[in-house]
Write a protein that holds these residues in place. Structure first.
Motif, PDB file in Angstrom:
ATOM      1  N   UNK A  97       0.815  -1.216   0.000  1.00  0.00           N
ATOM      2  CA  UNK A  97       0.000   0.000   0.000  1.00  0.00           C
ATOM      3  C   UNK A  97       0.850   1.268   0.000  1.00  0.00           C
ATOM      4  N   UNK A  98       2.165   1.124  -0.190  1.00  0.00           N
ATOM      5  CA  UNK A  98       3.041   2.285  -0.208  1.00  0.00           C
ATOM      6  C   UNK A  98       3.595   2.664   1.146  1.00  0.00           C
ATOM      7  N   UNK A  99       3.308   1.864   2.149  1.00  0.00           N
ATOM      8  CA  UNK A  99       3.808   2.115   3.491  1.00  0.00           C
ATOM      9  C   UNK A  99       4.869   1.093   3.875  1.00  0.00           C
ATOM     10  N   UNK A 100       5.047   0.928   5.177  1.00  0.00           N
ATOM     11  CA  UNK A 100       6.063   0.017   5.689  1.00  0.00           C
ATOM     12  C   UNK A 100       5.564  -0.679   6.942  1.00  0.00           C
ATOM     13  N   UNK A 101       6.082  -1.868   7.192  1.00  0.00           N
ATOM     14  CA  UNK A 101       5.947  -2.526   8.487  1.00  0.00           C
ATOM     15  C   UNK A 101       7.349  -2.593   9.068  1.00  0.00           C
ATOM     16  N   UNK A 102       7.439  -2.433  10.375  1.00  0.00           N
ATOM     17  CA  UNK A 102       8.765  -2.326  10.992  1.00  0.00           C
ATOM     18  C   UNK A 102       8.869  -3.161  12.251  1.00  0.00           C
ATOM     19  N   UNK A 103      10.077  -3.573  12.512  1.00  0.00           N
ATOM     20  CA  UNK A 103      10.468  -4.116  13.804  1.00  0.00           C
ATOM     21  C   UNK A 103      11.628  -3.248  14.262  1.00  0.00           C
ATOM     22  N   UNK A 104      11.668  -2.925  15.555  1.00  0.00           N
ATOM     23  CA  UNK A 104      12.707  -2.028  16.033  1.00  0.00           C
ATOM     24  C   UNK A 104      13.113  -2.387  17.456  1.00  0.00           C
ATOM     25  N   UNK A 105      14.263  -1.861  17.827  1.00  0.00           N
ATOM     26  CA  UNK A 105      14.755  -2.053  19.189  1.00  0.00           C
ATOM     27  C   UNK A 105      15.474  -0.793  19.629  1.00  0.00           C
ATOM     28  N   UNK A 106      15.483  -0.561  20.928  1.00  0.00           N
ATOM     29  CA  UNK A 106      16.318   0.501  21.431  1.00  0.00           C
ATOM     30  C   UNK A 106      17.301  -0.091  22.427  1.00  0.00           C
ATOM     31  N   UNK A 107      18.327   0.671  22.654  1.00  0.00           N
ATOM     32  CA  UNK A 107      19.416   0.248  23.518  1.00  0.00           C
ATOM     33  C   UNK A 107      18.886  -0.184  24.884  1.00  0.00           C
ATOM     34  N   UNK A 108      19.195  -1.415  25.286  1.00  0.00           N
ATOM     35  CA  UNK A 108      18.808  -1.922  26.598  1.00  0.00           C
ATOM     36  C   UNK A 108      17.410  -2.493  26.692  1.00  0.00           C
ATOM     37  N   UNK A 109      16.640  -2.480  25.594  1.00  0.00           N
ATOM     38  CA  UNK A 109      15.269  -3.001  25.640  1.00  0.00           C
ATOM     39  C   UNK A 109      15.275  -4.514  25.839  1.00  0.00           C
ATOM     40  N   UNK A 110      14.228  -5.009  26.497  1.00  0.00           N
ATOM     41  CA  UNK A 110      14.080  -6.450  26.702  1.00  0.00           C
ATOM     42  C   UNK A 110      13.021  -6.996  25.760  1.00  0.00           C
ATOM     43  N   UNK A 111      13.138  -6.648  24.499  1.00  0.00           N
ATOM     44  CA  UNK A 111      12.181  -7.089  23.493  1.00  0.00           C
ATOM     45  C   UNK A 111      12.240  -6.165  22.297  1.00  0.00           C
ATOM     46  N   UNK A 112      11.328  -6.391  21.383  1.00  0.00           N
ATOM     47  CA  UNK A 112      11.267  -5.614  20.147  1.00  0.00           C
ATOM     48  C   UNK A 112       9.967  -4.839  20.068  1.00  0.00           C
ATOM     49  N   UNK A 113      10.022  -3.674  19.437  1.00  0.00           N
ATOM     50  CA  UNK A 113       8.821  -2.911  19.144  1.00  0.00           C
ATOM     51  C   UNK A 113       8.385  -3.176  17.715  1.00  0.00           C
ATOM     52  N   UNK A 114       7.160  -2.790  17.405  1.00  0.00           N
ATOM     53  CA  UNK A 114       6.633  -2.954  16.048  1.00  0.00           C
ATOM     54  C   UNK A 114       5.921  -1.677  15.636  1.00  0.00           C
ATOM     55  N   UNK A 115       5.994  -1.380  14.338  1.00  0.00           N
ATOM     56  CA  UNK A 115       5.313  -0.204  13.795  1.00  0.00           C
ATOM     57  C   UNK A 115       4.725  -0.513  12.433  1.00  0.00           C
ATOM     58  N   UNK A 116       3.710   0.253  12.095  1.00  0.00           N
ATOM     59  CA  UNK A 116       3.133   0.268  10.752  1.00  0.00           C
ATOM     60  C   UNK A 116       3.092   1.720  10.304  1.00  0.00           C
ATOM     61  N   UNK A 117       3.675   1.987   9.126  1.00  0.00           N
ATOM     62  CA  UNK A 117       3.646   3.325   8.525  1.00  0.00           C
ATOM     63  C   UNK A 117       2.649   3.311   7.381  1.00  0.00           C
ATOM     64  N   UNK A 118       1.719   4.263   7.389  1.00  0.00           N
ATOM     65  CA  UNK A 118       0.716   4.393   6.328  1.00  0.00           C
ATOM     66  C   UNK A 118       0.888   5.760   5.669  1.00  0.00           C
ATOM     67  N   UNK A 119       1.029   5.806   4.329  1.00  0.00           N
ATOM     68  CA  UNK A 119       1.237   7.098   3.661  1.00  0.00           C
ATOM     69  C   UNK A 119       0.083   8.062   3.941  1.00  0.00           C
ATOM     70  N   UNK A 120       0.419   9.322   4.208  1.00  0.00           N
ATOM     71  CA  UNK A 120      -0.602  10.370   4.366  1.00  0.00           C
ATOM     72  C   UNK A 120      -0.891  10.923   2.983  1.00  0.00           C
ATOM     73  N   UNK A 121      -2.143  11.186   2.717  1.00  0.00           N
ATOM     74  CA  UNK A 121      -2.520  11.707   1.399  1.00  0.00           C
ATOM     75  C   UNK A 121      -2.903  13.145   1.493  1.00  0.00           C
TER      76      UNK A 121
END
Length: 121
Positions: A97-121
């Motif tokens: 759909x022109x967006x993204x799905x993401x997995x991310x981490x930050x320093x010292x985290x005890x797991x992973x985060x998740x994101x969904x990016x949806x294009x703004x029109x």
């Protein structure tokens, strides 16, 4: 059977994403969850800056703006940023759909985060 396998291989090749197909420039609404499960949302803007991309996140829940730098890989968009004083890295995969799905981490985290990016029109 051999023709079917060849046709399938051609289809998969035609559908695969390459760095030439990934253009993250734009503004997106995003939703996600922190590694602890806390939900968040906001707006992210990506701009082209020479051979890399500038990334600016604005979370809806606070006045914070987080900035980072992104690079396009073979099949993904990778962003390194500082969020809440912590180094973070995100690996974003383009969606249909022109967006993204993401997995991310930050320093010292005890797991992973998740994101969904949806294009703004």
């Amino acid at each position: 059977m051999k023709q079917l396998l060849i046709a399938f291989a051609l289809l998969v090749t035609a559908m695969s994403v390459t760095a030439d197909d990934i253009n993250p420039v734009g503004t997106y609404a995003y939703t996600g969850t922190d590694p602890d499960g806390t939900a968040y949302q906001g707006t992210v803007t990506v701009t082209k800056q020479h051979d890399q991309y500038g990334v600016s996140y604005k979370e809806a829940s606070d006045a914070g703006v987080y900035t980072g730098v992104g690079l396009v890989g073979d099949e993904e968009f990778v962003v390194a940023a500082v969020a809440e004083g912590k180094n973070s890295i995100s690996i974003l995969t383009p969606d249909k759909k022109g967006g993204f799905t993401a997995v991310w981490a930050w320093e010292g985290a005890k797991g992973l985060g998740k994101e969904t990016w949806t294009p703004k029109k």
